[in-house]
Scaffold this active site. Structure first.
Site, mmCIF file in Angstrom:
data_model
loop_
_atom_site.group_PDB
_atom_site.id
_atom_site.type_symbol
_atom_site.label_atom_id
_atom_site.label_comp_id
_atom_site.label_asym_id
_atom_site.label_seq_id
_atom_site.Cartn_x
_atom_site.Cartn_y
_atom_site.Cartn_z
ATOM 1 N N LYS A 17 0.838 -1.208 0.000
ATOM 2 C CA LYS A 17 0.000 0.000 0.000
ATOM 3 C C LYS A 17 0.868 1.251 0.000
ATOM 4 O O LYS A 17 2.041 1.233 0.411
ATOM 5 C CB LYS A 17 -0.972 0.025 1.194
ATOM 6 C CG LYS A 17 -0.325 0.115 2.586
ATOM 7 C CD LYS A 17 -0.021 1.528 3.046
ATOM 8 C CE LYS A 17 0.705 1.536 4.391
ATOM 9 N NZ LYS A 17 1.533 2.713 4.631
ATOM 10 N N ASP A 143 -2.303 -1.385 10.436
ATOM 11 C CA ASP A 143 -2.557 -1.425 8.993
ATOM 12 C C ASP A 143 -3.171 -2.747 8.533
ATOM 13 O O ASP A 143 -3.560 -2.873 7.368
ATOM 14 C CB ASP A 143 -1.239 -1.252 8.210
ATOM 15 C CG ASP A 143 -0.718 0.172 8.257
ATOM 16 O OD1 ASP A 143 -1.501 1.090 8.561
ATOM 17 O OD2 ASP A 143 0.481 0.358 7.972
HETATM 18 O O1 C5P Z 1 0.223 -0.899 14.777
HETATM 19 P P1 C5P Z 1 1.646 -1.154 14.415
HETATM 20 O O2 C5P Z 1 2.209 -2.343 15.139
HETATM 21 O O3 C5P Z 1 1.887 -1.215 12.947
HETATM 22 O O4 C5P Z 1 2.452 0.112 14.921
HETATM 23 C C1 C5P Z 1 3.842 0.128 15.068
HETATM 24 C C2 C5P Z 1 4.224 1.312 15.925
HETATM 25 O O5 C5P Z 1 3.972 2.532 15.229
HETATM 26 C C3 C5P Z 1 3.426 1.440 17.220
HETATM 27 O O6 C5P Z 1 4.009 0.690 18.258
HETATM 28 C C4 C5P Z 1 3.482 2.925 17.482
HETATM 29 O O7 C5P Z 1 4.731 3.261 18.055
HETATM 30 C C5 C5P Z 1 3.462 3.524 16.104
HETATM 31 N N1 C5P Z 1 2.110 3.919 15.660
HETATM 32 C C6 C5P Z 1 1.508 5.035 16.237
HETATM 33 N N2 C5P Z 1 0.257 5.418 15.832
HETATM 34 C C7 C5P Z 1 -0.392 4.744 14.870
HETATM 35 C C8 C5P Z 1 0.207 3.615 14.253
HETATM 36 C C9 C5P Z 1 1.461 3.221 14.670
HETATM 37 O O8 C5P Z 1 2.090 5.686 17.120
HETATM 38 N N3 C5P Z 1 -1.583 5.159 14.480
#
Ligand code: C5P
Length: 302
Positions: A17, A143
């Site tokens: 994406k 995501d």
């Molecule tokens: O959700 P995911 O594991 O992909 O997110 C990885 C990191 O990115 C999270 O631990 C956080 O630090 C950051 N993040 C965030 N806000 C979001 C998505 C991700 O702060 N909306």
């Protein structure tokens, strides 16, 4: 064979994406950030082959991708989440072939998790509903729910609250890949990150996001191109700014970093123009892609 019958094997393609728009509104109490984003899947994809096995779940990562094949891989985490939720004792031999660069801002790993959820749901005949798959997806990463569906989609919350924006006309793009791996958490936590603090109106969106969505629905996806994460990523990795400049100099009128980077995309008017732009770029690996309307595609194997 009906969807309920377990299959012998499933080939799952998960698409990368990009984000046409990504605003970071504020940091939330749970540590995640409140986003307003527009996602789009593109034709670059990974392939996950799932074969029935009576020897538990195993994962092999093919090729040279520097990626763990252990329990921390999102594919394994997705398989374990399905086992935990349904109590199934079925096993699977999983083989992942990566084409999407790792830690590149293109949700490659999240797409692999979405592929595993859809593929194993079918392979094991679990019949989990879309809602149940979405709940598991949200637990695996911000995501992953989007990656289950793909297409032109608005995301709010931490990126997991989705609204499809309908079928978009095919858009050709050039992806350029700076040779650095970027941690999403590092970019969201970077002191240079600019948060908009935008106010949400009655419909739960900021005024600017509503305008961006209207433009996207009307087919003008390039009108609101913006990524707040550039404020941090370009400071942390100046090579990303060089990559943007290279795409602009090669003829792309609109250029933006995807997600938390480092991948940069440039919009092109046609496949021919995209191939010409790519051929002019030196110093960065490029991929010519077009938009697609799905997140994961399944094919049953004999
Ligand atoms: O959700 P995911 O594991 O992909 O997110 C990885 C990191 O990115 C999270 O631990 C956080 O630090 C950051 N993040 C965030 N806000 C979001 C998505 C991700 O702060 N909306």
């Amino acid at each position: 064979m009906s969807e309920a019958d377990p299959a012998v094997g499933i080939r799952c393609r998960s698409f990368a994406k990009i984000n046409y728009y990504l605003d970071v509104l504020r940091r939330r109490e749970d540590g995640f950030h409140q986003l307003e984003t527009v996602f789009q899947t593109v034709s670059l994809c990974d392939e996950l082959v799932c074969r029935a096995s009576d020897a538990g779940v195993s994962l092999r990562v093919e090729g040279r991708a520097a990626l763990s094949a252990g329990e921390d891989n999102l594919v394994m985490r997705a398989a374990r989440a399905l086992q935990r939720t349904t109590g199934t004792t079925a096993g699977a031999e999983l083989s992942l072939a990566k084409s999407i660069p790792v830690a590149a801002g293109m949700a490659g790993g999240s797409g692999n998790a979405a592929a595993a959820l859809r593929g194993l749901n079918r392979l094991w005949g679990l019949e989990l509903s879309e809602g149940e798959l979405e709940t598991l997806a949200g637990e695996l990463g911000s995501d992953v729910p989007y990656c289950l569906h793909g297409g032109l989609t608005a995301g709010t919350g931490r990126g997991e609250v989705l609204e499809t924006l309908g079928e978009a006309a095919t858009q050709w793009l050039v992806l350029a890949h700076p040779d650095v791996a970027v941690s999403t958490a590092e970019i969201f936590g970077h002191p240079a990150l600019v948060k908009s603090g935008a106010e949400l109106l009655g419909d739960g969106r900021s005024e600017r996001f509503s305008e961006v969505i209207d433009a996207c629905v009307a087919g003008r996806v390039d009108e609101g191109l913006f990524n707040a994460l550039e404020s941090a990523a370009l400071v942390a990795y100046p090579v990303i700014a060089e990559c943007k400049d290279a795409l602009s100099a090669a003829g792309c009128s609109a250029v933006l970093m995807s997600g938390s980077g480092p991948t940069v995309f440039g919009m092109c008017a046609s496949e021919l123009e995209a191939r010409e732009v790519a051929s002019r770029i030196e110093g960065f690996r490029t991929t010519v892609v077009h938009t697609v309307d799905v997140g994961v595609e399944l094919e049953e194997l004999e």
